[in-house]
Design an enzyme around this catalytic site. Structure first.
Site, mmCIF file in Angstrom:
data_model
loop_
_atom_site.group_PDB
_atom_site.id
_atom_site.type_symbol
_atom_site.label_atom_id
_atom_site.label_comp_id
_atom_site.label_asym_id
_atom_site.label_seq_id
_atom_site.Cartn_x
_atom_site.Cartn_y
_atom_site.Cartn_z
ATOM 1 N N ASP A 55 94.636 -29.412 95.304
ATOM 2 C CA ASP A 55 93.558 -30.387 95.290
ATOM 3 C C ASP A 55 94.105 -31.701 95.851
ATOM 4 O OD1 ASP A 55 91.035 -31.582 94.438
ATOM 5 O OD2 ASP A 55 90.987 -30.015 92.907
ATOM 6 N N ASP A 113 89.033 -33.620 97.428
ATOM 7 C CA ASP A 113 88.157 -34.234 96.431
ATOM 8 C C ASP A 113 87.318 -35.357 97.040
ATOM 9 O OD1 ASP A 113 87.626 -34.305 93.484
ATOM 10 O OD2 ASP A 113 88.278 -36.380 93.691
ATOM 11 N N GLU A 145 85.128 -31.446 99.403
ATOM 12 C CA GLU A 145 84.018 -31.662 98.474
ATOM 13 C C GLU A 145 83.185 -32.804 99.049
ATOM 14 O OE1 GLU A 145 83.178 -32.617 93.767
ATOM 15 O OE2 GLU A 145 84.575 -33.828 94.911
ATOM 16 N N HIS A 197 84.798 -26.504 88.034
ATOM 17 C CA HIS A 197 85.163 -27.255 86.831
ATOM 18 C C HIS A 197 84.221 -28.417 86.544
ATOM 19 C CE1 HIS A 197 86.611 -29.607 90.117
ATOM 20 N NE2 HIS A 197 86.905 -30.613 89.322
ATOM 21 N N ASP A 198 83.306 -28.712 87.473
ATOM 22 C CA ASP A 198 82.337 -29.792 87.265
ATOM 23 C C ASP A 198 80.943 -29.265 86.936
ATOM 24 O OD1 ASP A 198 84.213 -31.759 87.917
ATOM 25 O OD2 ASP A 198 83.624 -31.818 90.028
#
Ligand code: ISL
Length: 553
Positions: A96, A192, A247, A323-324
């Site tokens: 990430d 991210d 993302e 995870h969000d």
């Protein structure tokens, strides 16, 4: 064909995956010990959520040293060993890249806040006044800092100051850090909030919007965004055989190709939020916490727009969980009477589209949302929203807020992985950092592996199909019976070959008419979540959450 187009990615959220030393937190050695489980599932790539040194204000998305591993997760040597052990098993590792912001405890920021003439001052955004921009995690996006009497920008928590990418030294620091990890064998990056790295540096106030602090278009897709990504590609990515997925909040089919168009020299694919926003009422003071029912037609339209918009020009990422996000069977499906059928139904829809599918840990065994007391939740987003929206501003009642938390909050996905039916689901010998979902006795890996009809083996089949059937990776996409509010059906076709995917999106019994091309005798069953199909004269009688795929070749 590039390897990532045939790959299936599995996301690991390290603090919740597997704890090898009994401190209640997952760790890198825990991941190493479960690699053979992932080999069995058949995935090709692991995307690892952040493992770097961090004060953990946002569970590692606040990094204080990009080249060190957080000691509770292990050591740098553990990380190198993970890369090695994964590679031995033909699994690639994607890390990430959280570079829109750092932690306020990163040495760059510690220096930056000291004085206005500190050499690191320009690594971040400082201003003598704040505008009306809001933070994604409530309140103002600007935090006053005593030391120099100025405000700094933070789109996320105040412990996550935004890096100033206008400064070429900052960009070079990032390139060096990326090369550091790629030289250690890392195979790519999930980037991210990449769509926010370029800012509108005149920081214009929002004119319209709900509340004192507003989140809107200035928060993403800034003027120099693609210049920066192209520079990253030139300086770093192009020098390695790697995969990238950005993302990208604020990405839609009409701007997606700027990021992932084949001729753009930017990224391989992006994560859009289009389909994940369909049950959220936009533009209210309650932010993401005001919900409405999902309309299946909206979901179909969203997927279709991305499938068609990127065909032969870019590449899709396919996801329903991470995870969000909440567990999709709890959010949009049925996690009680038809949990297993429903989990397989979502998997069928997603995994037979074009793109690279992402499986979030636990999705492959049908893990479900949790309902805890407010005090038990650990996520900074939930805590801040509760304080701001319920306690301080009374925008939402506690009951309404909690209903939204049960449906969509991030901690739903972050409860520890359920390995077996022993205490704490076998995740840890100690006290888990977040309570294990009480349904672990019924939903766990050990049981899934023993049952040949489990969700786990269904995912394994889907992965196997993707690896062996080029029609899944290459064919065009066509939505069928778009207006149907109960059935999600689509066709993939290329060179006379076609696949038909049909899914009953609810618990009603539904009759669905098949195209003549698929009449009995003309097709082969590829996969199905029930024992047998009930077809008469081209009419298929769909059982609750029934899903299947058939092909004519
Ligand atoms: O916060 C949002 C809506 O509530 C999103 O639009 C947001 O931009 C997105 O979820 C960003 O997520 C990523 O960056 C965050 C981190 O907390 C998340 O876990 C991560 O996936 C800050 O680093």
């Amino acid at each position: 064909m590039q390897w990532w187009k045939k790959s299936v990615v599995y996301q690991i959220y390290p603090r919740s995956f597997y704890d090898s030393n009994g401190d209640g937190l997952g760790d890198i050695r825990g991941i190493i010990s479960k690699l053979d489980y992932l080999v069995d599932l058949g995935i090709d790539v692991i995307w690892l959520s952040p493992v770097y040194e961090s004060p953990q204000d946002d569970n590692g998305y606040d990094i204080s040293d990009y080249r060190k591993i957080w000691s509770s997760f292990g050591t740098e040597e553990d990380m190198f060993e993970l890369i090695d052990e994964a590679h031995k098993r033909n699994i690639k590792i994607v890390m990430d890249l959280v570079a829109n912001h750092t932690s306020d405890e990163h040495k760059w920021f510690v220096e930056s806040r000291k004085s206005k003439d500190n050499p690191y001052r320009d690594y971040y955004f400082w201003s003598d006044k704040k505008n009306n921009w809001g933070s994604f995690f409530c309140g103002s996006a600007w935090q006053y800092d005593e030391a120099t009497g100025e405000y700094y920008l933070h789109l996320f928590t105040k412990k996550q100051p935004d890096l100033n990418w206008e400064n070429p030294t900052v960009r070079n620091e990032i390139w060096d850090m990326m090369k550091f990890w790629m030289d250690k064998g890392v195979d790519g990056w999930r980037l991210d909030v990449i769509s926010s790295i370029s800012k509108y540096t005149d920081f214009p106030d929002y004119e319209n919007g709900q509340g004192e602090y507003i989140i809107g278009d200035y928060h993403m897709n800034g003027p120099r965004l693609h210049e920066y990504i192209q520079e990253m590609n030139r300086e770093v990515l192009s020098k390695y055989d790697c995969m990238t997925v950005g993302e990208a909040p604020g990405s839609h089919p009409d701007n997606a190709l700027l990021f992932c168009g084949q001729d753009r020299k930017e990224l391989n694919m992006i994560f859009t939020f289009d389909h994940m926003m369909l049950d959220i009422v936009e533009g209210t003071e309650a932010g993401k916490w005001k919900l409405k029912d999902l309309d299946l037609v909206d979901l179909k339209d969203s997927f279709a727009a991305w499938q068609n918009g990127l065909y032969k020009k870019g590449w899709n990422s396919l996801y329903l969980e991470n995870h969000d996000q909440a567990r999709v069977i709890s959010r949009w499906g049925n996690d009680t009477d038809y949990r297993v059928e429903c989990a397989k139904m979502f998997a069928t829809i997603l995994h037979l589209m074009q793109g690279t599918p992402y499986i979030y840990q636990g999705e492959e065994i049908g893990m479900v949302n949790c309902r805890y007391e407010i005090e038990e939740y650990q996520d900074v987003e939930i805590r801040n929203a509760y304080r701001d929206l319920v306690l301080d501003r009374k925008v939402l009642s506690k009951d309404d807020f909690m209903e939204a938390v049960y449906k969509i909050s991030r901690d739903n996905a972050r409860t520890p992985m359920q390995w077996n039916n022993e205490e704490h689901a076998g995740f840890t010998q100690g006290q888990p950092w977040l309570r294990v979902n009480p349904r672990y006795k019924e939903i766990n890996v050990e049981d899934a592996l023993k049952d040949k009809n489990s969700i786990f083996y269904y995912y394994k089949n889907l992965i196997e199909l993707r690896h062996t059937d080029p029609v899944i990776t290459e064919a065009d996409f066509r939505l069928i019976d778009r207006e149907n509010k109960e059935v999600f059906a689509y066709e993939r076709f290329i060179d006379g070959k076609s696949i038909l995917v049909v899914a009953n999106f609810g618990s009603n019994l539904v009759n669905f008419e098949l195209d003549k091309a698929y009449k009995i005798g003309n097709y082969d069953l590829m996969i199905s979540n029930y024992e047998d199909l009930d077809i008469n004269d081209n009419i298929v009688a769909l059982k609750p959450y029934e899903a299947f795929a058939i092909k004519n070749y």
